[in-house]
Write a protein that holds these residues in place. Structure first.
Motif, PDB file in Angstrom:
ATOM      1  N   LEU A 103      52.847  36.384  45.305  1.00  0.00           N
ATOM      2  CA  LEU A 103      51.431  37.106  45.583  1.00  0.00           C
ATOM      3  C   LEU A 103      50.464  36.261  46.477  1.00  0.00           C
ATOM      4  O   LEU A 103      49.715  36.684  46.766  1.00  0.00           O
ATOM      5  CB  LEU A 103      50.709  37.853  44.300  1.00  0.00           C
ATOM      6  CG  LEU A 103      51.295  39.130  43.938  1.00  0.00           C
ATOM      7  CD1 LEU A 103      50.467  39.523  42.799  1.00  0.00           C
ATOM      8  CD2 LEU A 103      51.140  40.125  45.144  1.00  0.00           C
ATOM      9  N   HIS A 104      51.041  34.888  46.582  1.00  0.00           N
ATOM     10  CA  HIS A 104      49.991  34.082  47.205  1.00  0.00           C
ATOM     11  C   HIS A 104      49.582  34.318  48.548  1.00  0.00           C
ATOM     12  O   HIS A 104      48.380  34.208  49.119  1.00  0.00           O
ATOM     13  CB  HIS A 104      50.654  32.622  47.140  1.00  0.00           C
ATOM     14  CG  HIS A 104      49.931  31.625  47.592  1.00  0.00           C
ATOM     15  ND1 HIS A 104      49.009  30.390  46.901  1.00  0.00           N
ATOM     16  CD2 HIS A 104      49.691  30.972  48.747  1.00  0.00           C
ATOM     17  CE1 HIS A 104      48.542  29.763  47.611  1.00  0.00           C
ATOM     18  NE2 HIS A 104      48.957  30.018  48.751  1.00  0.00           N
ATOM     19  N   VAL A 105      50.690  34.666  49.472  1.00  0.00           N
ATOM     20  CA  VAL A 105      50.409  34.835  50.772  1.00  0.00           C
ATOM     21  C   VAL A 105      49.544  36.184  51.114  1.00  0.00           C
ATOM     22  O   VAL A 105      48.811  36.379  51.799  1.00  0.00           O
ATOM     23  CB  VAL A 105      51.583  34.743  51.742  1.00  0.00           C
ATOM     24  CG1 VAL A 105      51.235  35.122  53.053  1.00  0.00           C
ATOM     25  CG2 VAL A 105      52.245  33.366  51.649  1.00  0.00           C
ATOM     26  N   ASN A 106      50.040  37.002  50.126  1.00  0.00           N
ATOM     27  CA  ASN A 106      49.164  38.458  50.082  1.00  0.00           C
ATOM     28  C   ASN A 106      47.759  38.037  49.884  1.00  0.00           C
ATOM     29  O   ASN A 106      46.633  38.680  50.618  1.00  0.00           O
ATOM     30  CB  ASN A 106      49.800  39.252  49.097  1.00  0.00           C
ATOM     31  CG  ASN A 106      49.174  40.488  48.977  1.00  0.00           C
ATOM     32  OD1 ASN A 106      48.175  40.829  48.066  1.00  0.00           O
ATOM     33  ND2 ASN A 106      49.540  41.522  50.038  1.00  0.00           N
ATOM     34  N   MET A 107      47.289  37.198  48.883  1.00  0.00           N
ATOM     35  CA  MET A 107      46.012  36.935  48.642  1.00  0.00           C
ATOM     36  C   MET A 107      45.458  36.023  49.693  1.00  0.00           C
ATOM     37  O   MET A 107      44.256  36.270  50.041  1.00  0.00           O
ATOM     38  CB  MET A 107      45.919  36.087  47.442  1.00  0.00           C
ATOM     39  CG  MET A 107      44.534  35.937  46.723  1.00  0.00           C
ATOM     40  SD  MET A 107      44.726  35.352  44.799  1.00  0.00           S
ATOM     41  CE  MET A 107      42.876  35.461  44.447  1.00  0.00           C
ATOM     42  N   LEU A 108      46.148  35.200  50.428  1.00  0.00           N
ATOM     43  CA  LEU A 108      45.649  34.339  51.485  1.00  0.00           C
ATOM     44  C   LEU A 108      45.287  35.205  52.574  1.00  0.00           C
ATOM     45  O   LEU A 108      44.162  35.204  53.126  1.00  0.00           O
ATOM     46  CB  LEU A 108      46.700  33.497  52.036  1.00  0.00           C
ATOM     47  CG  LEU A 108      46.274  32.468  53.016  1.00  0.00           C
ATOM     48  CD1 LEU A 108      45.429  31.337  52.341  1.00  0.00           C
ATOM     49  CD2 LEU A 108      47.949  31.940  53.331  1.00  0.00           C
ATOM     50  N   GLY A 109      45.915  36.244  52.962  1.00  0.00           N
ATOM     51  CA  GLY A 109      45.885  37.182  53.993  1.00  0.00           C
ATOM     52  C   GLY A 109      44.463  37.914  53.686  1.00  0.00           C
ATOM     53  O   GLY A 109      43.895  38.356  54.522  1.00  0.00           O
ATOM     54  N   LEU A 110      44.471  38.625  52.436  1.00  0.00           N
ATOM     55  CA  LEU A 110      43.240  39.394  52.163  1.00  0.00           C
ATOM     56  C   LEU A 110      41.957  38.437  52.259  1.00  0.00           C
ATOM     57  O   LEU A 110      41.033  39.322  52.778  1.00  0.00           O
ATOM     58  CB  LEU A 110      43.468  39.748  50.708  1.00  0.00           C
ATOM     59  CG  LEU A 110      42.532  40.764  50.063  1.00  0.00           C
ATOM     60  CD1 LEU A 110      42.610  42.093  50.954  1.00  0.00           C
ATOM     61  CD2 LEU A 110      42.773  41.048  48.455  1.00  0.00           C
ATOM     62  N   LEU A 111      42.051  37.181  51.933  1.00  0.00           N
ATOM     63  CA  LEU A 111      40.908  36.613  51.893  1.00  0.00           C
ATOM     64  C   LEU A 111      40.471  36.142  53.393  1.00  0.00           C
ATOM     65  O   LEU A 111      39.433  36.216  53.947  1.00  0.00           O
ATOM     66  CB  LEU A 111      40.964  35.332  51.200  1.00  0.00           C
ATOM     67  CG  LEU A 111      41.113  35.441  49.592  1.00  0.00           C
ATOM     68  CD1 LEU A 111      41.320  34.130  48.949  1.00  0.00           C
ATOM     69  CD2 LEU A 111      39.764  36.074  49.159  1.00  0.00           C
ATOM     70  N   ALA A 112      41.537  35.864  54.153  1.00  0.00           N
ATOM     71  CA  ALA A 112      41.467  35.684  55.705  1.00  0.00           C
ATOM     72  C   ALA A 112      40.750  36.635  56.331  1.00  0.00           C
ATOM     73  O   ALA A 112      39.738  36.712  57.182  1.00  0.00           O
ATOM     74  CB  ALA A 112      42.751  35.267  56.280  1.00  0.00           C
ATOM     75  N   ARG A 113      41.289  38.137  56.245  1.00  0.00           N
ATOM     76  CA  ARG A 113      40.731  39.169  56.819  1.00  0.00           C
ATOM     77  C   ARG A 113      39.495  39.421  56.273  1.00  0.00           C
ATOM     78  O   ARG A 113      38.553  39.869  57.230  1.00  0.00           O
ATOM     79  CB  ARG A 113      41.667  40.453  56.430  1.00  0.00           C
ATOM     80  CG  ARG A 113      42.979  40.441  57.068  1.00  0.00           C
ATOM     81  CD  ARG A 113      43.404  41.783  56.934  1.00  0.00           C
ATOM     82  NE  ARG A 113      43.887  42.121  55.584  1.00  0.00           N
ATOM     83  CZ  ARG A 113      45.275  41.555  55.052  1.00  0.00           C
ATOM     84  NH1 ARG A 113      46.054  40.753  55.752  1.00  0.00           N
ATOM     85  NH2 ARG A 113      45.649  41.874  54.051  1.00  0.00           N
ATOM     86  N   SER A 114      38.894  39.125  55.241  1.00  0.00           N
ATOM     87  CA  SER A 114      37.617  39.242  54.930  1.00  0.00           C
ATOM     88  C   SER A 114      36.731  38.533  55.616  1.00  0.00           C
ATOM     89  O   SER A 114      35.584  38.914  55.834  1.00  0.00           O
ATOM     90  CB  SER A 114      37.278  39.033  53.161  1.00  0.00           C
ATOM     91  OG  SER A 114      38.207  39.658  52.352  1.00  0.00           O
ATOM     92  N   ILE A 115      37.038  37.145  55.634  1.00  0.00           N
ATOM     93  CA  ILE A 115      36.397  36.151  56.601  1.00  0.00           C
ATOM     94  C   ILE A 115      36.145  36.678  57.895  1.00  0.00           C
ATOM     95  O   ILE A 115      35.320  36.446  58.632  1.00  0.00           O
ATOM     96  CB  ILE A 115      36.810  34.713  56.540  1.00  0.00           C
ATOM     97  CG1 ILE A 115      36.775  34.398  55.187  1.00  0.00           C
ATOM     98  CG2 ILE A 115      36.167  33.884  57.552  1.00  0.00           C
ATOM     99  CD1 ILE A 115      37.657  33.001  54.843  1.00  0.00           C
ATOM    100  N   ALA A 116      37.254  37.199  58.661  1.00  0.00           N
ATOM    101  CA  ALA A 116      37.253  37.663  59.925  1.00  0.00           C
ATOM    102  C   ALA A 116      36.487  38.755  60.200  1.00  0.00           C
ATOM    103  O   ALA A 116      35.965  38.882  61.336  1.00  0.00           O
ATOM    104  CB  ALA A 116      38.823  38.101  60.348  1.00  0.00           C
TER     105      ALA A 116
END
Length: 233
Positions: A183-196
């Motif tokens: 689930l690591h990359v899923n979480m990485l993407g979710l956080l990155a989208r929040s920043i974006a």
């Protein structure tokens, strides 16, 4: 099987510019096909695992399960905490304090995790632009949902440990520990989208209080969440 730049960026949840920075500076494996750049799935999986960005056979070979809705994501942020005015020299100590506050961990596991994070190279960070980076344990971690967390850390000076892809000095961190490597990359993407979305940066620039930051964090994922006392935000 090869995938293109747009697909690989979407898989990681970061911009194409960030992918190109990983290619140039971090050695992400790739090939050139005339005027295109392509990525071979198995090579990228191995590279991602070696950089703490995913488990073997994870996001590129099969869809990762959904990590969390906004309510669960804010629960992870409440668990990790919001840290203001942190000196870069104190970051290792802050990471250790966050890890040692994880609920339900036996002392031996907590000590091991803290020691590995404090060891040279124990933390890796994905710079995502807009003054943000996503630090996380370099090793694969599989402590389960109860031990996952997100911590928002606001620095009082630029963090020189990472090179920003857009030239904006990194002063804001979302440190995270995912439930499982898969689930690591899923979480990485979710956080990155929040920043974006830009909403979190704007709230920090305006000096928002912690409850407002939690609400903004939830809005980035499109849902409302309750306050710590159970009342709506």
């Amino acid at each position: 099987m090869y995938i293109n730049l747009i697909q690989i960026a979407e898989s990681f949840g970061v911009s194409e510019h960030v992918i190109m920075e990983w290619v140039r500076k971090e050695g992400m494996p790739h090939v050139h096909d005339r005027d295109r750049i392509l990525f071979e799935r198995s090579q990228v999986m191995d590279w991602a695992a070696s950089h703490g960005l995913g488990g073997q056979g994870g996001f590129l070979s099969e869809p990762a399960p959904s990590l969390a809705n906004s309510r669960e994501l804010v629960t992870l942020l409440r668990r990790g905490g919001i840290w203001h005015d942190v000196n870069t020299a104190d970051l290792d100590s802050v990471f250790e304090r966050i890890v040692r506050n994880l609920p339900g961990l036996p002392a031996a596991v907590s000590n091991m995790l803290a020691q590995r994070i404090l060891a040279p190279g124990g933390i890796t960070a994905a710079p995502v632009g807009a003054g943000f980076a996503l630090p996380h344990p370099a090793m694969r971690v599989a402590l389960g949902e109860a031990c996952a967390l997100v911590a928002l850390i606001e620095l009082n000076s630029a963090w020189s440990a990472v090179q920003p892809p857009d030239g904006i000095p990194v002063t804001r961190l979302l440190f995270f520990i995912s439930p499982t490597p898969r689930l690591h990359v899923n979480m990485l993407g979710l956080l990155a989208r929040s920043i974006a979305s830009g909403m979190l940066n704007q709230a920090l620039d305006n000096g928002a209080d912690d409850e407002t930051l939690l609400r903004i964090f939830a809005e980035c994922a499109g849902k409302d969440v309750p306050r710590a006392d159970g009342a709506p935000l």
